[in-house]
Design a protein around this motif. Sequence first.
Motif, mmCIF file in Angstrom:
data_model
loop_
_atom_site.group_PDB
_atom_site.id
_atom_site.type_symbol
_atom_site.label_atom_id
_atom_site.label_comp_id
_atom_site.label_asym_id
_atom_site.label_seq_id
_atom_site.Cartn_x
_atom_site.Cartn_y
_atom_site.Cartn_z
ATOM 1 N N GLU A 22 27.267 4.018 26.980
ATOM 2 C CA GLU A 22 27.262 4.659 25.656
ATOM 3 C C GLU A 22 28.444 5.608 25.494
ATOM 4 N N VAL A 23 29.624 5.155 25.863
ATOM 5 C CA VAL A 23 30.780 6.046 25.890
ATOM 6 C C VAL A 23 31.256 6.452 24.495
ATOM 7 N N THR A 24 30.768 5.790 23.457
ATOM 8 C CA THR A 24 31.107 6.231 22.098
ATOM 9 C C THR A 24 30.248 7.412 21.669
ATOM 10 N N ASN A 25 29.209 7.720 22.437
ATOM 11 C CA ASN A 25 28.298 8.815 22.129
ATOM 12 C C ASN A 25 28.680 10.047 22.951
ATOM 13 N N PRO A 26 29.121 11.133 22.307
ATOM 14 C CA PRO A 26 29.509 12.340 23.049
ATOM 15 C C PRO A 26 28.382 12.921 23.896
ATOM 16 N N ARG A 27 27.108 12.552 23.600
ATOM 17 C CA ARG A 27 25.985 13.081 24.359
ATOM 18 C C ARG A 27 25.602 12.196 25.540
ATOM 19 N N SER A 28 26.324 11.128 25.759
ATOM 20 C CA SER A 28 26.026 10.255 26.904
ATOM 21 C C SER A 28 26.314 10.994 28.202
ATOM 22 N N ALA A 29 25.685 10.552 29.277
ATOM 23 C CA ALA A 29 25.871 11.206 30.577
ATOM 24 C C ALA A 29 27.328 11.132 31.032
ATOM 25 N N SER A 30 27.957 9.974 30.832
ATOM 26 C CA SER A 30 29.347 9.811 31.230
ATOM 27 C C SER A 30 30.257 10.796 30.498
ATOM 28 N N ARG A 31 30.053 10.940 29.193
ATOM 29 C CA ARG A 31 30.874 11.856 28.391
ATOM 30 C C ARG A 31 30.572 13.317 28.726
ATOM 31 N N GLN A 32 29.286 13.654 28.898
ATOM 32 C CA GLN A 32 28.930 15.048 29.189
ATOM 33 C C GLN A 32 29.469 15.496 30.549
ATOM 34 N N LEU A 33 29.380 14.620 31.547
ATOM 35 C CA LEU A 33 29.908 14.982 32.860
ATOM 36 C C LEU A 33 31.426 15.141 32.812
ATOM 37 N N TYR A 34 32.090 14.295 32.027
ATOM 38 C CA TYR A 34 33.531 14.470 31.853
ATOM 39 C C TYR A 34 33.830 15.824 31.210
ATOM 40 N N ASP A 35 33.070 16.162 30.175
ATOM 41 C CA ASP A 35 33.305 17.429 29.475
ATOM 42 C C ASP A 35 33.095 18.633 30.389
#
Length: 383
Positions: free
Chosen positions: A78-91
């Motif tokens: 779900e990398v298009t979703n800023p709330r996804s785990a992948s995106r949140q961990l990157y942030d």
Amino acid sequence: MGGFERSTYTPAVLRVSFTGAPAAQAASPDTTRQGFLDITLIPPQGEIVGKRVQISRTAVASLLQVLYRQLARQESLEVTNPRSASRQLYDLLIRPVEADLRARGITTILISADAGLQGVPYAALHDGSTYFGIRYALSLTPSIGLLPRVDPSVMKPKRMLALGASEFSNLAPLPLVPQELNQVTSGSTAEKYLNRSFTPQVLLERAGAPEVTMVHLATHAEFLPGGVSQSKLYSGTEPMSLERFSSLRQRRQGSPLKLFSLSACRTALGDPSSELGFAGLALQAGAESALGTLWYVDDVATSAFFIQLYRFLDAGLPKSEALQATRSAFMNGQVRLIDNQLIGVDGNPLLSNLGVAAQQDWLQRGLQHPYYWAGIQLLGTPW
């Protein structure tokens, strides 16, 4: 396959660590406020950059658990979703120094990570445009102090020791290991030991020989709670404790292995007690770097990944750049199934005569999902 452009090579160290919360916050019932992530970027030149993010270990562990579950099930990240785990961990882990990485032209990152952050699949973190492991070449260490002092400009002649087992009494067979050993040794001066000829004694004696610079193991291994004394590597004749690798340090006599690779290993998925499995293996073996997997991937994909990676190494890429290029090849569909062969970037087969394996749905769909390429981790020096 293109060669390595040394003029653009710019490495940096990224230190990520947990810090306890101030006493006034420690008693707070809001667990999201009980701690910090400290992120420190150490560039090759210029000032050190330090950032701090307020978050608890529990919150980071929860995100990591979600990401591992998605990877294990090959679900969308779900990398298009800023709330996804992948995106949140990157942030949390990367975004605070993202602008500095780009402004300084960093190409290669050595991540020095605390316990609880060593099992993060950094390559699978996403910035909204691409994955971290595609944009950067990565390597991991639990401590900068554990790295051997190596001059990256000194190139030694490559001599590989390749050992593998395809048949086991109580474990699933690894039928592609013979092909894997043949392929990874095709472009180098190498010694090769398969099944019954691969014994613990042969491994320790030959890996300790000063002329050997790289060791590749294709077999099952288990990294269990309790460290190297409780962890096993399966040779072609019997299992051996990873504790026995400590003797390699003495055998090498100050001439460390350039690379120690282990494919087809089994580790607990996201188990923090297994975080140092590969680092422990590398340190026990006295290697500059080690390659291993964060999770178990089908042996077709794992064998193909390591074969393609060695082709990039043979083309002159440093270890972390070869790993980055292999990830990109998988993600972009450059490693593809044609009939019963997996074809590599150069158009030549990585694996042949796959037979029934080539008919599996996941292989027909391709190897683009991060499950297939984000779990191969380089520990130690990136060059």
